[in-house]
Design an enzyme around this catalytic site. Structure first.
Site, PDB file in Angstrom:
ATOM      1  N   HIS A  48       0.787  -1.114   0.096  1.00 32.48           N
ATOM      2  CA  HIS A  48      -0.017   0.117   0.073  1.00 32.48           C
ATOM      3  C   HIS A  48       0.965   1.276   0.175  1.00 32.48           C
ATOM      4  CE1 HIS A  48      -2.324  -3.062   2.108  1.00 32.48           C
ATOM      5  NE2 HIS A  48      -3.589  -2.444   1.688  1.00 32.48           N
ATOM      6  N   ASP A  70       2.360   1.898   3.307  1.00 31.48           N
ATOM      7  CA  ASP A  70       3.287   0.852   3.765  1.00 31.48           C
ATOM      8  C   ASP A  70       4.601   1.291   3.479  1.00 31.48           C
ATOM      9  OD1 ASP A  70       1.044  -0.657   4.184  1.00 31.48           O
ATOM     10  OD2 ASP A  70       1.551  -2.023   2.435  1.00 31.48           O
TER      11      ASP A  70
HETATM   12  C1  XUL Z   1      -7.878  -6.700   3.995  1.00 32.25           C
HETATM   13  C2  XUL Z   1      -6.827  -7.112   2.894  1.00 32.25           C
HETATM   14  C3  XUL Z   1      -5.975  -5.887   2.335  1.00 32.25           C
HETATM   15  C4  XUL Z   1      -6.126  -6.092   0.765  1.00 32.25           C
HETATM   16  C5  XUL Z   1      -5.310  -5.050   0.216  1.00 32.25           C
HETATM   17  O1  XUL Z   1      -8.638  -7.887   4.402  1.00 32.25           O
HETATM   18  O2  XUL Z   1      -6.987  -8.010   2.681  1.00 32.25           O
HETATM   19  O3  XUL Z   1      -4.863  -6.196   2.939  1.00 32.25           O
HETATM   20  O4  XUL Z   1      -5.525  -7.422   0.357  1.00 32.25           O
HETATM   21  O5  XUL Z   1      -5.664  -3.603   0.727  1.00 32.25           O
END
Ligand code: XUL
Ligand code: CO
Length: 444
Positions: A104, A107
């Site tokens: 992300h 992150d």
């Molecule tokens: C949340 C989830 C996230 C997504 C990316 O449950 O799976 O980590 O994969 O935002």
């Protein structure tokens, strides 16, 4: 390069001679399964967030994991902390020999005081990540935006009642989509973090659906505008954090995309634990996606069968993953997708190397499941039983039903005049379960 973070050297492939240090039991990137290298089948990715960005806190207590770049270090000098984190991340990828990672925006780089500053931080950290990628050969499976952590997103991002939140989310997605493109990312994921509702008492369902569709179409337009050729993925999840999430499951997203003319722009990132939260098996969600040409990528984890939330544990069931991989192989593989370990350690797993061991076990489980899945394909029993079961649809009645000239009345007349009396046939479920076990127990 700073001091090594982990106490482990590279994990040796299963095919190597036994020796010092860790070795995979089954995973060997170069081993051929059905003529394709294991690494190319599985396209394994380590996720940044659960591995490096969380201290292991839960709602009852503070963090337990040793992540020195979080907490005080991040408060004192956020960019230096992000660099230390990046070093540890690429050290883990290199130890594991996994070809991909995922992140992300938040992150990789800390949020700044303004959208502009956040974007500058992200771009600076992306430059550093790019240099590490060149050095190690590790590639980006996907990037995504964190549109759920900050309080401004408590009532959703695209589906927020406040349009200024929508444009804030647009700014974040533009920045990370462009960074993903620049780093050669193969996909971009949209998980609708808080796109849903906590209560219908304050929610205009129809309006929020329109907002979400608008957001998705803007993202697709921008993808084309910048020349990003990766795949846009939506990740289904039925609830948590909200009571109800609009991207409920694969079929709900399919209907939504179709309704809004977006079905050619998006595929699905199916997560195991999200599937089970929605009352489906992981196998079901993958089979639905494959069956409708919507499979994009996988977030591999598992839930706990005795509790109902998203525990995001590392996968360890060969049985479950074999059937999932069977569907994927029959569907022609993962394309631009991969297996991302969207999984985290348990709170008591406090040794640094627990993260290495968790991934090693998960990777071996997937490798073993791949071997079983290929054996199921080669064995052919499931495929031939299925083909036989629907054979009537290739015959005259089946063809006539789909002939555009057929009407309910013409089919009814034909049924009455031919006076056919269809006989029930066995679904042979137990026999098929035995067949799967036979392959599971014997596949080499
Ligand atoms: C949340 C989830 C996230 C997504 C990316 O449950 O799976 O980590 O994969 O935002
Ligand atoms: Co996920």
């Amino acid at each position: 390069m700073s001091e090594p973070f982990f106490g482990t050297g590279p994990v040796r492939p299963a095919g190597d001679e036994p020796g010092e240090g860790l070795q995979y039991e089954v995973y060997d990137p170069d081993a051929l399964v059905g003529g394709t290298r294991m690494e190319d089948h599985l396209r394994l990715a380590v996720c940044y967030w659960h591995s490096f960005c969380s201290p292991g806190a839960d709602v009852f207590g503070s963090g337990t994991w040793d992540r020195p770049w979080l907490g005080e270090a991040a408060a004192a000098d956020p960019m230096a902390a992000a660099e230390a984190e990046l070093d540890a991340a690429f050290e883990l990828f290199t130890i594991l020999g996994t070809p991909f990672y995922c992140f992300h925006d938040l992150d990789l780089a800390p949020a700044g005081d303004s959208l502009r500053e956040s974007r500058a931080n992200l771009e600076a950290m992306a430059d550093q990540a790019g240099a590490k990628m060149d050095e190690t050969g590790v590639r980006l499976l996907w990037g995504t935006a964190n549109l759920f952590g900050h309080p401004r997103y408590a009532a959703g991002a695209a589906t927020n009642p406040d349009p200024d939140v929508f444009t804030h989310a647009a700014a974040q997605v533009r920045a990370v989509l462009e960074v993903t493109h620049r780093l050669g990312g193969e996909n971009y994921v949209l998980w609708g973090g808080r796109e849903g509702y906590d209560t219908l008492l304050n929610t205009d369902l129809r309006r929020e659906g329109e907002q979400l569709a608008r957001f998705l179409s803007l993202v697709a337009e921008h993808k084309h505008a910048i020349g990003f050729t990766g795949t846009l993925l939506i990740e289904p999840k039925p609830h948590e954090p909200t009571k109800h999430q609009y991207d409920h499951d694969a079929a709900a997203i399919h209907g939504f995309l179709d309704r809004h003319g977006l079905v050619d722009e998006f595929k699905l990132n199916i997560e195991a634990n999200h599937a089970t939260l929605s009352g489906h098996s992981f196998h079901h969600e993958v089979a639905y996606a494959v069956g409708h040409g919507l499979l994009g990528s996988i977030d591999a984890n598992r839930g706990d069968p005795q509790n109902g939330w998203d525990t995001d544990q590392f996968p360890n069931s060969v049985e479950e993953l074999s059937l999932v991989l069977y569907e994927i192989l029959r569907g022609g593989g993962l394309g631009t997708g991969g297996f991302n370990f969207d999984a985290h350690l348990r709170r008591q797993s406090i040794d640094r190397d627990d993260l290495v061991h968790a991934h090693v076990g998960a990777i071996d489980t997937l490798a073993r499941a791949l071997i079983v899945a290929q054996a199921l394909v080669d064995d052919g029993t499931l495929a031939s039983t299925r083909a036989e079961r629907y054979a009537g649809w290739e015959g005259p009645t089946g063809q006539a039903i789909f002939d555009p000239s057929a009407t309910l009345a013409s089919l009814a007349d034909e049924a009455e005049s031919a006076d056919r009396r269809p006989q029930p046939v066995s679904g042979r479920q137990e026999r098929l379960e035995n067949e799967v076990n036979r392959v599971l127990w014997t596949a080499r």
